[in-house]
Motif scaffolding. Structure first.
Motif, short mmCIF file in Angstrom:
data_model
loop_
_atom_site.label_atom_id
_atom_site.label_comp_id
_atom_site.label_asym_id
_atom_site.label_seq_id
_atom_site.Cartn_x
_atom_site.Cartn_y
_atom_site.Cartn_z
N ASN A 380 116.86 -73.61 76.56
CA ASN A 380 115.48 -73.19 76.74
C ASN A 380 114.63 -73.33 75.48
O ASN A 380 113.45 -72.98 75.49
N LYS A 381 115.27 -73.84 74.40
CA LYS A 381 114.57 -74.05 73.12
C LYS A 381 113.80 -72.81 72.69
O LYS A 381 112.59 -72.83 72.42
N ILE A 382 114.50 -71.69 72.62
CA ILE A 382 113.89 -70.41 72.30
C ILE A 382 113.75 -70.26 70.78
O ILE A 382 114.74 -70.41 70.05
N LYS A 383 112.57 -69.96 70.34
CA LYS A 383 112.35 -69.76 68.91
C LYS A 383 112.67 -68.32 68.53
O LYS A 383 112.30 -67.38 69.24
N PRO A 384 113.34 -68.11 67.40
CA PRO A 384 113.67 -66.74 66.99
C PRO A 384 112.48 -66.05 66.34
O PRO A 384 111.47 -66.69 66.00
N LYS A 385 112.63 -64.75 66.15
CA LYS A 385 111.66 -64.00 65.37
C LYS A 385 111.77 -64.42 63.91
O LYS A 385 112.72 -65.11 63.51
N ALA A 386 110.83 -64.02 63.11
CA ALA A 386 110.89 -64.31 61.68
C ALA A 386 112.11 -63.65 61.07
O ALA A 386 112.56 -62.58 61.53
N GLU A 387 112.67 -64.27 60.06
CA GLU A 387 113.86 -63.74 59.40
C GLU A 387 113.60 -62.34 58.85
O GLU A 387 112.56 -62.06 58.25
N MET A 388 114.58 -61.44 59.05
CA MET A 388 114.53 -60.11 58.47
C MET A 388 115.08 -60.19 57.05
O MET A 388 116.24 -60.53 56.84
N LYS A 389 114.25 -59.89 56.08
CA LYS A 389 114.67 -59.97 54.67
C LYS A 389 114.93 -58.61 54.05
O LYS A 389 115.38 -58.52 52.91
N GLY A 390 114.66 -57.56 54.81
CA GLY A 390 114.90 -56.22 54.29
C GLY A 390 116.02 -55.54 55.04
O GLY A 390 116.93 -56.18 55.57
N ASP A 391 115.97 -54.22 55.07
CA ASP A 391 117.00 -53.40 55.70
C ASP A 391 116.69 -53.25 57.18
O ASP A 391 115.77 -52.53 57.58
N ALA A 392 117.49 -53.91 58.02
CA ALA A 392 117.24 -53.88 59.47
C ALA A 392 117.55 -52.53 60.08
O ALA A 392 117.10 -52.23 61.20
N TYR A 393 118.31 -51.68 59.36
CA TYR A 393 118.57 -50.33 59.87
C TYR A 393 117.30 -49.50 59.95
O TYR A 393 117.25 -48.49 60.66
N LEU A 394 116.26 -49.92 59.21
CA LEU A 394 115.00 -49.19 59.23
C LEU A 394 114.10 -49.64 60.38
O LEU A 394 113.07 -49.01 60.63
N SER A 395 114.49 -50.71 61.06
CA SER A 395 113.71 -51.22 62.20
C SER A 395 114.07 -50.44 63.47
O SER A 395 115.11 -49.78 63.54
N PRO A 396 113.24 -50.53 64.48
CA PRO A 396 113.51 -49.80 65.72
C PRO A 396 114.77 -50.30 66.44
O PRO A 396 115.21 -51.43 66.25
N TYR A 397 115.32 -49.43 67.27
CA TYR A 397 116.43 -49.82 68.13
C TYR A 397 115.96 -50.94 69.07
O TYR A 397 114.83 -50.91 69.57
N ALA A 398 116.81 -51.91 69.31
CA ALA A 398 116.49 -52.97 70.26
C ALA A 398 117.66 -53.25 71.19
O ALA A 398 117.66 -54.25 71.91
#
Length: 455
Positions: A380-398
């Protein structure tokens, strides 16, 4: 193992003769990854070249129960017809701990028309690998499997504790990457490596993980079905070895409160079968569009597929903040806080590491899941989100927070049903629904402690 890939039944007979095998463990992995089957005398194994077992043997829950009614029986015949099990000669291994010369062989499941049973775990992984093959592609994977060693525990109401090592003491603190902590269990690990060598398992590095008594074993990279077989064999081997040293080995995702959970991180790359080159890298060594699309597929579909790799209520205790496990599907280079990591490597070895998979996952289902998500990303040629360069534990649950929620997400994702097979999704979902209902009948100590007199 390369010499076994092309083995036929005559080669298998010679292999058994050379080792003077007198018994054969005829194995089939069920949905939980448990080894089901029969132990046959060598003569009967040679005469039959297979066996029969009920369909439900590979489609039961971890408690051994079956649904009483519902969509399960749209796939499983209500009369519980037999499957025909045929040995895969390439999987034959010696059973190193058996007193008499004994072999073990994994079998594939067929119906009476000679078709592979669609809900058997090995079939599901074959199905996904065949989709890649139809595109001229070959997946390559390398699992990293974590587990805990614990003292023997015969009472499920008693908390698990670390085992006693050579020093006569149990670990009480975290010993990540400690050589001395591993050496506490040298006799056990020497036996595990000896058994693995005799079984021709391609195990690589052993390390001490973060938790008290938590270990990790890495496997050399190879094609998916063969490696899933090796993980299946390895789990049996570790449990057997631990018992022989008066301890338990557990692959529960979160066996001990306050300690990190156990994962099965899976490194994966895709080769062009015609050229043998890694499609994740361009000729100039830069990341390819395929690399990005594969990551995009993992980000898009992993949340809906989580119940396949977090298969029990306990699995979701691992996937929470401050447990050294991902809580979302961010991606990044050399970032261990994300769910999808790309380690630093040469262009030829560029790969993606799926870090959300639990050690409690069935290895066949786990590899099928992550490859299916990546396959859909490529298609499906799905594009990813932008690279996470910080602490992903601080991001919301997904990711889903419970088994019930994860089941709902899987049922709604029809594209995964097409790739993994509707029959498999139906049987798997019904079994997990049954397990969830069984769990909800149990009242936990937390509820008695905090609710009994306070609400």
């Amino acid at each position: 193992m390369n010499d076994k890939k092309s083995m036929n039944f005559n080669d298998l007979e010679q292999w058994l003769n050379d080792r003077r095998v007198t018994e054969v463990e005829c194995l089939v992995p069920d949905l939980t990854g448990v080894a089901r089957g029969k132990i046959l005398p060598r003569v009967k194994f040679t005469e039959d070249r297979g066996m029969r077992l009920p369909q439900s043997v590979v489609a039961m829950g971890v408690t051994g129960e079956f649904p009483e009614s519902g969509p399960y029986y749209d796939v499983i015949d209500p009369t519980d017809k037999d499957m025909q099990l045929r040995p895969d000669p390439s999987t034959v291994r010696i059973v190193p701990w058996a007193s008499d010369p004994t072999a073990q062989v994994i079998h594939d499941c067929f119906d009476h028309l000679g078709n592979l049973v669609p809900f058997a775990p090995r079939t599901v992984l074959r199905r996904v690998c065949d989709l890649f093959a139809a595109e001229g592609l070959q997946p390559i994977v390398a699992p990293e499997l974590e587990f805990y060693l614990t003292a023997r525990n015969t009472d499920p109401n008693t908390l698990l504790r670390a085992p006693i090592g050579r020093s006569g003491r149990a670990e009480t603190s975290r010993q990540a990457y400690s050589i001395d902590a591993v050496n506490e269990f040298d006799p056990l690990f020497e036996e595990i490596y000896d058994y693995s060598d005799k079984m021709e398992l391609n195990v690589d590095t052993l390390i001490h993980e973060i938790g008290a008594g938590q270990m990790e074993i890495n496997f050399f990279h190879a094609e998916p079905l063969g490696l899933a077989d090796e993980v299946f064999f390895f789990k049996r081997t570790v449990r057997e070895s631990a018992l022989r040293h008066d301890m338990y080995a557990t692959f529960m995702a979160k066996p001990i409160a306050g300690e990190p959970g156990s994962a099965m991180h899976v490194h994966q790359s895709i080769l062009n079968k015609a050229t043998g080159k890694n499609i994740f890298s361009n000729e100039d060594g830069t990341p390819s569009d395929a690399f990005m699309h594969y990551i995009g597929g993992l980000q898009r579909y992993i949340p809906a597929a989580m119940v396949l790799v977090a298969p029990y209520v306990n699995s979701y205790r691992r996937l929470s903040r401050n447990t050294a496990a991902p809580i979302n599907i961010e991606w990044g280079y050399d970032n261990r806080t994300v769910g999808i990591r790309s380690p630093i490597s040469s262009p030829a070895a560029r790969r993606v590491e799926n870090r959300v998979i639990g050690a409690d996952a069935n290895p066949y289902v786990a590899l099928a899941m992550t490859l299916a998500c990546g396959y859909l990303g490529l298609k499906n040629k799905i594009k990813p989100k932008a690279e996470m360069k910080g602490d992903a534990y601080l991001s919301p649950y997904a990711l889903p927070r419970s088994l019930g929620e994860a089941l709902d997400w899987l049922r709604r994702e029809s594209e995964l049903h097409e790739v993994l097979g509707k029959e498999f999704i139906t049987v798997y979902s019904e079994i997990k629904e049954l397990e969830f209902d069984e769990f909800m009948k149990v009242i936990s100590p937390w509820e008695r402690e905090h609710l009994l007199l306070h609400v």
